[in-house]
Design a protein around this motif. Structure first.
Motif, PDB file in Angstrom:
ATOM      1  N   SER A  54      11.903   0.088  -8.830  1.00 58.07           N
ATOM      2  CA  SER A  54      12.096  -0.976  -9.808  1.00 58.07           C
ATOM      3  C   SER A  54      12.510  -2.252  -9.088  1.00 58.07           C
ATOM      4  N   LEU A  55      12.334  -3.388  -9.769  1.00 58.58           N
ATOM      5  CA  LEU A  55      12.673  -4.694  -9.214  1.00 58.58           C
ATOM      6  C   LEU A  55      13.718  -5.371 -10.082  1.00 58.58           C
ATOM      7  N   THR A 104       9.642  -5.592 -13.288  1.00 54.99           N
ATOM      8  CA  THR A 104       9.358  -4.203 -12.952  1.00 54.99           C
ATOM      9  C   THR A 104       8.081  -3.730 -13.635  1.00 54.99           C
ATOM     10  N   ARG A 105       7.875  -4.166 -14.865  1.00 57.41           N
ATOM     11  CA  ARG A 105       6.661  -3.770 -15.595  1.00 57.41           C
ATOM     12  C   ARG A 105       5.406  -4.309 -14.895  1.00 57.41           C
ATOM     13  N   VAL A 106       5.455  -5.561 -14.422  1.00 59.15           N
ATOM     14  CA  VAL A 106       4.324  -6.144 -13.696  1.00 59.15           C
ATOM     15  C   VAL A 106       4.052  -5.334 -12.423  1.00 59.15           C
ATOM     16  N   PHE A 107       5.120  -5.030 -11.693  1.00 64.88           N
ATOM     17  CA  PHE A 107       4.985  -4.226 -10.468  1.00 64.88           C
ATOM     18  C   PHE A 107       4.407  -2.855 -10.771  1.00 64.88           C
ATOM     19  N   ARG A 108       4.942  -2.192 -11.788  1.00 57.48           N
ATOM     20  CA  ARG A 108       4.522  -0.820 -12.096  1.00 57.48           C
ATOM     21  C   ARG A 108       3.066  -0.762 -12.551  1.00 57.48           C
ATOM     22  N   GLU A 109       2.604  -1.790 -13.270  1.00 60.84           N
ATOM     23  CA  GLU A 109       1.209  -1.798 -13.702  1.00 60.84           C
ATOM     24  C   GLU A 109       0.279  -1.779 -12.495  1.00 60.84           C
ATOM     25  N   CYS A 110       0.623  -2.566 -11.480  1.00 61.17           N
ATOM     26  CA  CYS A 110      -0.169  -2.576 -10.247  1.00 61.17           C
ATOM     27  C   CYS A 110      -0.009  -1.263  -9.490  1.00 61.17           C
ATOM     28  N   SER A 154      -8.111  -8.420  -5.120  1.00 63.27           N
ATOM     29  CA  SER A 154      -7.826  -9.120  -6.375  1.00 63.27           C
ATOM     30  C   SER A 154      -6.603  -8.532  -7.071  1.00 63.27           C
ATOM     31  N   LEU A 155      -6.465  -7.216  -7.022  1.00 59.42           N
ATOM     32  CA  LEU A 155      -5.329  -6.559  -7.669  1.00 59.42           C
ATOM     33  C   LEU A 155      -4.008  -7.077  -7.111  1.00 59.42           C
ATOM     34  N   LEU A 156      -3.904  -7.152  -5.800  1.00 62.46           N
ATOM     35  CA  LEU A 156      -2.653  -7.623  -5.198  1.00 62.46           C
ATOM     36  C   LEU A 156      -2.457  -9.120  -5.425  1.00 62.46           C
ATOM     37  N   GLN A 157      -3.515  -9.901  -5.324  1.00 64.73           N
ATOM     38  CA  GLN A 157      -3.390 -11.341  -5.548  1.00 64.73           C
ATOM     39  C   GLN A 157      -2.946 -11.637  -6.978  1.00 64.73           C
ATOM     40  N   ASP A 158      -3.557 -10.962  -7.935  1.00 63.24           N
ATOM     41  CA  ASP A 158      -3.199 -11.173  -9.336  1.00 63.24           C
ATOM     42  C   ASP A 158      -1.766 -10.729  -9.618  1.00 63.24           C
ATOM     43  N   MET A 201       3.920 -11.914 -10.723  1.00 65.57           N
ATOM     44  CA  MET A 201       5.334 -11.780 -10.353  1.00 65.57           C
ATOM     45  C   MET A 201       6.000 -13.143 -10.241  1.00 65.57           C
ATOM     46  N   LEU A 202       5.337 -14.070  -9.557  1.00 69.61           N
ATOM     47  CA  LEU A 202       5.895 -15.409  -9.384  1.00 69.61           C
ATOM     48  C   LEU A 202       6.048 -16.113 -10.727  1.00 69.61           C
ATOM     49  N   GLU A 203       5.056 -15.971 -11.599  1.00 68.57           N
ATOM     50  CA  GLU A 203       5.132 -16.586 -12.926  1.00 68.57           C
ATOM     51  C   GLU A 203       6.263 -15.982 -13.743  1.00 68.57           C
ATOM     52  N   THR A 204       6.424 -14.683 -13.662  1.00 70.19           N
ATOM     53  CA  THR A 204       7.498 -14.005 -14.393  1.00 70.19           C
ATOM     54  C   THR A 204       8.866 -14.484 -13.925  1.00 70.19           C
TER      55      THR A 204
END
Length: 269
Positions: free
Chosen positions: A146-147, A157-163, A234-238, A243-246
């Motif tokens: 988790s983050l 954490t949700r953004v990270f976990r989706e990836c 693309s997955l990592l870039q997106d 993450m930065l936007e969040t």
């Protein structure tokens, strides 16, 4: 036979850059156990599946001589190219064929690697090379990271976990050992004096770049990358962008708290 997943020079370089050393709580758990079993001070510690040496460096602080071993020449070369204490050395060999004499090793460790070994063969080697009273410490961090950052930790954490969940779809079947908290590895350890700890939590200092780099270093991501390089990139870039936007920041060097749970199998011969 062991499963070889970290062979390429490019993968080894990413691994060296982004994989983190054992956290403070895990370190303390291992050292406390070794002190309890009077395995410290000791002459020789061997770190099996050392990768690029993150865990091996930790051992160098506590033992007279430390040898890191790995089946990957590229990983060992990365370890050798990284500055370390003079009591640390590295060599290339399988976990199932350790080039040490019977009863010559005081402590045998493996950090986030044992699930790649042929478990039965590795355990027989552990019993062979360890001295009477010698100890093993076999650990891994689990996939439920988790983050934390300000008041957006849950969303981040949700953004990270989706990836991360998409990457884990490409996992090798040996991830099963991690998903069952090393229970099968614990049961295979051939010493009656043993225990398994499944709730060691560590905060790893990271940046946004570091979190994305960690995902890139995983064997699962590398499998995805081989199958579909464009989709993988693309997955990592997106994900980094999200993450930065969040977080409401623009720099990928922005620090975040990366929380991991460790499982540790400990035993004494």
């Amino acid at each position: 036979m062991a499963t070889q997943m970290f062979e390429g020079k490019g993968h080894a370089a990413v691994y060296q850059k982004y994989r983190f050393a054992p956290g403070r709580e895990l370190q303390q758990t291992i050292i406390s156990y070794l002190q309890e079993k009077k395995a410290i001070p000791a002459e020789l510690a061997v770190d099996v599946g050392c990768g690029s040496g993150q865990g091996t460096h930790f051992l160098g602080q506590h033992f007279k001589k430390v040898v890191g071993t790995d089946i990957s020449e590229a990983q060992v070369q990365e370890a050798k190219d990284t500055p370390c204490m003079p009591n640390i050395s590295y060599l290339v060999c399988p976990a199932e064929e350790l080039p040490f004499q019977d009863g010559s090793v005081d402590v045998l460790t493996s950090f986030t690697a044992a699930h790649w070994f042929d478990i039965g063969s590795f355990m027989r080697e552990a019993r062979r090379v360890l001295k009477p009273g010698g100890c093993v410490a076999i650990s891994t961090y689990t996939v439920d990271m988790s983050l934390r950052y300000g008041d957006c930790s849950e969303k981040l954490t949700r953004v990270f976990r989706e990836c991360w969940d998409k990457i884990l779809e490409y996992s090798h079947d040996r991830l099963k050992y991690v998903l069952d908290n090393y229970k099968e590895i614990f049961e295979a350890l051939p010493f009656p004096d043993k225990k398994r700890i499944t709730d060691i939590y560590d905060q790893i200092p990271m940046t946004v770049e570091g979190v994305v780099g960690y995902m890139e270093s995983s064997s699962s991501y590398q499998t995805l990358k081989k199958k579909d390089p464009k989709a993988a990139t693309s997955l990592l870039q997106d994900t980094e962008k999200r993450m930065l936007e969040t977080m409401g920041v623009s720099s990928r060097e922005t620090p975040v708290e990366f929380w991991v749970r460790h499982v540790c199998v400990l035993g004494c011969k």
